[in-house]
Design a protein around this motif. Sequence first.
Motif, mmCIF file in Angstrom:
data_model
loop_
_atom_site.group_PDB
_atom_site.id
_atom_site.type_symbol
_atom_site.label_atom_id
_atom_site.label_comp_id
_atom_site.label_asym_id
_atom_site.label_seq_id
_atom_site.Cartn_x
_atom_site.Cartn_y
_atom_site.Cartn_z
ATOM 1 N N ARG A 192 -1.737 18.420 4.955
ATOM 2 C CA ARG A 192 -1.943 17.523 4.540
ATOM 3 C C ARG A 192 -2.142 17.380 2.951
ATOM 4 N NH1 ARG A 192 -6.633 13.964 3.039
ATOM 5 N NH2 ARG A 192 -6.131 11.866 2.873
ATOM 6 N N ARG A 193 -2.108 16.583 1.532
ATOM 7 C CA ARG A 193 -1.997 17.044 0.644
ATOM 8 C C ARG A 193 -3.388 15.380 0.562
ATOM 9 N NH1 ARG A 193 1.294 19.097 -2.648
ATOM 10 N NH2 ARG A 193 3.820 19.904 -1.732
ATOM 11 N N PRO A 194 -4.275 15.770 -0.309
ATOM 12 C CA PRO A 194 -5.451 15.285 -0.217
ATOM 13 C C PRO A 194 -5.250 13.941 -1.596
ATOM 14 C CG PRO A 194 -5.557 17.260 -2.073
ATOM 15 C CD PRO A 194 -4.876 17.491 -0.466
ATOM 16 N N VAL A 195 -6.096 12.912 -1.500
ATOM 17 C CA VAL A 195 -5.569 12.008 -2.712
ATOM 18 C C VAL A 195 -6.620 11.808 -3.430
ATOM 19 C CG1 VAL A 195 -5.338 9.351 -2.691
ATOM 20 C CG2 VAL A 195 -4.537 10.480 -0.088
ATOM 21 N N TRP A 196 -6.005 11.397 -4.854
ATOM 22 C CA TRP A 196 -7.875 11.881 -5.265
ATOM 23 C C TRP A 196 -7.089 10.924 -6.746
ATOM 24 C CZ3 TRP A 196 -12.131 14.882 -6.832
ATOM 25 C CH2 TRP A 196 -13.357 13.822 -7.467
ATOM 26 N N ARG A 256 1.325 -0.924 -0.314
ATOM 27 C CA ARG A 256 0.113 -0.209 -0.224
ATOM 28 C C ARG A 256 0.836 1.082 -0.200
ATOM 29 N NH1 ARG A 256 -4.948 1.746 4.378
ATOM 30 N NH2 ARG A 256 -5.611 3.875 2.745
ATOM 31 N N ALA A 257 0.886 2.123 -0.900
ATOM 32 C CA ALA A 257 0.860 3.609 -1.607
ATOM 33 C C ALA A 257 1.478 4.386 0.162
ATOM 34 C CB ALA A 257 0.752 4.444 -2.618
ATOM 35 N N ARG A 258 2.291 4.651 0.309
ATOM 36 C CA ARG A 258 1.733 6.089 1.123
ATOM 37 C C ARG A 258 2.504 7.560 0.780
ATOM 38 N NH1 ARG A 258 6.501 7.076 5.662
ATOM 39 N NH2 ARG A 258 5.759 8.554 6.871
ATOM 40 N N ASN A 259 1.300 8.555 1.528
ATOM 41 C CA ASN A 259 0.442 10.152 1.453
ATOM 42 C C ASN A 259 2.321 10.312 1.238
ATOM 43 O OD1 ASN A 259 -0.823 12.240 0.169
ATOM 44 N ND2 ASN A 259 -1.530 12.174 1.741
ATOM 45 N N VAL A 260 2.333 11.562 0.791
ATOM 46 C CA VAL A 260 2.768 12.283 0.220
ATOM 47 C C VAL A 260 3.395 13.314 1.218
ATOM 48 C CG1 VAL A 260 3.603 12.194 -2.401
ATOM 49 C CG2 VAL A 260 2.263 13.995 -1.646
ATOM 50 N N PRO A 261 4.691 14.159 1.809
ATOM 51 C CA PRO A 261 4.669 14.646 2.744
ATOM 52 C C PRO A 261 3.790 16.124 2.636
ATOM 53 C CG PRO A 261 6.907 14.139 2.073
ATOM 54 C CD PRO A 261 5.537 13.555 1.292
ATOM 55 N N ASN A 262 3.485 16.631 3.638
ATOM 56 C CA ASN A 262 2.678 17.781 3.498
ATOM 57 C C ASN A 262 3.436 18.986 3.569
ATOM 58 O OD1 ASN A 262 0.966 16.019 5.329
ATOM 59 N ND2 ASN A 262 1.553 17.410 7.497
#
Length: 335
Positions: free
Chosen positions: A176-180, A164-170
Amino acid sequence: MAQVITGDETGLLKVVDPVAGTTRLVSTSFSQNRRRGVAALSAAGDGGAMARRFECARADGSLETWEEAGEGFEDDLWELGARRSGLAGACVGLSSSREAIVTCGDDGRVQVTSPGSGAVGDKATMDVEGSVSAFDRSNELVAVGGREHELSIWNLESAERQWRARNVPNDSLDMRRPVWVSAARFVTETTLAVGTMYKQLRLYDARARRRPVAALDDATEHGVRDLITLSHDKVLLGDIAGAVLTFDLKNLKLLARHVGPAGAVRGLAKHPTVDTSFAAVGLDRHCHVWDATSRERTPVASIYCKQRLNALLWLPDAPPPPDPAGLDDPRDPDL
């Protein structure tokens, strides 16, 4: 050149000939019905050559198998081999092989169906834990992602998540950067190219880490709708405003901007045997075909299909019939 099958929002399937610039209905026995709009198309293939069979997922939750029409179907190019009901949610992903048909709904349910079965999900069903707007398959692995659902890789045999990927840094404001995740494609079984509705292009290597190994913000001016790989080092993406762009996967450098579409791109597909030829369909009701080797970025063919298009797939040219002069004659005394 191979022909293209397109599916539109009114449920019609058409065979498009890019050379002749003509369209023809796959079957004349079906009428238009928006409740049966085409959601996805896929054909089984071996070694890049597609079988003469394809699957169609529809908005009403049905899954169809179409086969080349035999004798007695003079007006039809294809005949309906099977129709099943029971697809989970709105279909956002469809992948066919000779062994299985894999579908994924926007609610996160993945169903595995036998080609000869009359029931959807007869082989397996699993939940990928989140809404889905991007799907791809590589053998027994599937990649999924969606709105606030980070990219992940699942194994169809074990029904377990492998990565599972992890969100990029703030960002610079520590927000926090939104995910779509709106488009995903396997480059290899461990490397994936991903497009987002926030105009980003990312490259992941599941063996290296959970965050992208390369990323490009503002890859397009609008959100990415579809993405395919042209080769091991080139990726093609289409956005919701009609832009079709080619990027180098090694450095995410823009290589070409292809002109043609006048509305959102809803589907991209590469020629089954020629890596430099690809097609796109979308809201402008045209099927556009390009040659990536040409210096001209305009389509080599643009065929008007009347309805707004949702999906497409390529079909190879049928093999030529054997030459009667080259066949052995059993009456030949020398045999």
